[in-house]
Design a protein around this motif. Structure first.
Motif, PDB file in Angstrom:
ATOM      1  N   PRO A 183     -17.876  30.329  37.694  1.00 20.00           N
ATOM      2  CA  PRO A 183     -18.060  31.362  36.671  1.00 20.00           C
ATOM      3  C   PRO A 183     -17.091  32.526  36.840  1.00 20.00           C
ATOM      4  CG  PRO A 183     -19.883  31.380  38.240  1.00 20.00           C
ATOM      5  CD  PRO A 183     -19.060  30.174  38.557  1.00 20.00           C
ATOM      6  N   VAL A 184     -16.716  33.099  35.705  1.00 17.84           N
ATOM      7  CA  VAL A 184     -15.828  34.256  35.709  1.00 17.84           C
ATOM      8  C   VAL A 184     -16.436  35.351  34.845  1.00 17.84           C
ATOM      9  CG1 VAL A 184     -14.456  33.353  33.780  1.00 17.84           C
ATOM     10  CG2 VAL A 184     -13.450  35.052  35.300  1.00 17.84           C
ATOM     11  N   ASP A 185     -16.339  36.603  35.319  1.00 19.07           N
ATOM     12  CA  ASP A 185     -16.731  37.735  34.488  1.00 19.07           C
ATOM     13  C   ASP A 185     -15.625  38.782  34.540  1.00 19.07           C
ATOM     14  OD1 ASP A 185     -17.086  39.139  36.869  1.00 19.07           O
ATOM     15  OD2 ASP A 185     -19.264  39.224  36.737  1.00 19.07           O
ATOM     16  N   TYR A 186     -15.889  39.948  33.939  1.00 20.84           N
ATOM     17  CA  TYR A 186     -14.830  40.938  33.758  1.00 20.84           C
ATOM     18  C   TYR A 186     -15.329  42.331  34.145  1.00 20.84           C
ATOM     19  CZ  TYR A 186     -12.789  37.090  31.259  1.00 20.84           C
ATOM     20  OH  TYR A 186     -12.298  35.843  30.959  1.00 20.84           O
ATOM     21  N   ARG A 187     -14.465  43.107  34.771  1.00 28.02           N
ATOM     22  CA  ARG A 187     -14.748  44.505  35.079  1.00 28.02           C
ATOM     23  C   ARG A 187     -13.748  45.379  34.313  1.00 28.02           C
ATOM     24  NH1 ARG A 187     -16.421  47.756  39.381  1.00 28.02           N
ATOM     25  NH2 ARG A 187     -18.363  46.561  39.246  1.00 28.02           N
TER      26      ARG A 187
END
Length: 219
Positions: free
Chosen positions: A114-118
């Motif tokens: 999984p990848v998320d964003y800041r």
């Protein structure tokens, strides 16, 4: 000095008052047996998180498939044939602090991770300015993306290209920035004195943006 706000509950509640932000917030409830069963029946997968805490500490993924209940805590996976058994075990392993339950979002992935964003903004004498928009790729085998838990930082552009190649990359980054500005103004109106914010966004497989967390002391 910039004001800090530790409670995830207070920050979520503030954003929920405004439709422009509320449509991006996963359903959230206080952690207890009744709410957890309801959320699992409705969503199939949830995350439970300490109301106060960061760095991915204490975050547990909980899921239900038919009559099988599972949770993942760091790299430990456990399965149960009843909700009661699972809940008792969960209470023993979670951190000794108050928790909330957040609707699980099936994040877009890169090689199954999984990848998320800041997105980070700071307030200057000229107003709020963007400092960064980066992707965070989970370490293999983990469901949290935090760099302190072995996650890998990518440029936002690269993370989007690899995880959602069918989505217009530039438009999606613009959408995240626009949402960030709207939410920043809301947060400042609700909590005067804040001077920096870090928004953690998750994008599902359709490219929909979800607000996973807001930090007043982003690293």
């Amino acid at each position: 000095m910039s004001r800090q706000l530790a409670s995830k509950w207070r920050k979520t509640a503030a954003l929920m008052k405004y439709p422009v932000a509320a449509v991006h917030i996963p359903q959230t409830k206080a952690f207890n047996s009744r709410n957890l069963l309801y959320m699992l029946q409705r969503h199939g997968m949830v995350f439970i998180k300490p109301i106060v805490g960061g760095g991915g500490y204490g975050v547990i993924r909980v899921s239900r498939s038919g009559n099988i209940y599972r949770y993942t805590h760091m790299q430990v996976n456990r399965s149960f044939t009843s909700f009661t058994q699972m809940y008792r075990s969960l209470v023993r392993v979670k951190a000794r602090r108050k928790y909330l339950i957040q609707q699980g979002i099936h994040l877009a992935t890169i090689d199954g991770r999984p990848v998320d964003y800041r997105v980070k903004v700071v307030k200057t004498e000229h107003g709020w300015v963007f400092r960064s928009l980066v992707g965070r790729l989970a370490r293999p085998g983990l469901c949290v993306t935090n760099l302190s838990k072995g996650g890998t930082m990518l440029s936002g552009k690269k993370a989007l290209a690899l995880s959602l190649p069918h989505i217009a990359n530039r438009y999606k980054r613009h959408e995240m920035r626009s949402l960030t500005l709207n939410c920043t103004h809301i947060m400042e109106s609700q909590f005067p004195g804040i001077g920096q914010l870090g928004f953690d966004y998750g994008l599902d497989h359709s490219g929909r943006i979800w607000i996973l967390e807001v930090n007043t002391r982003p690293q």
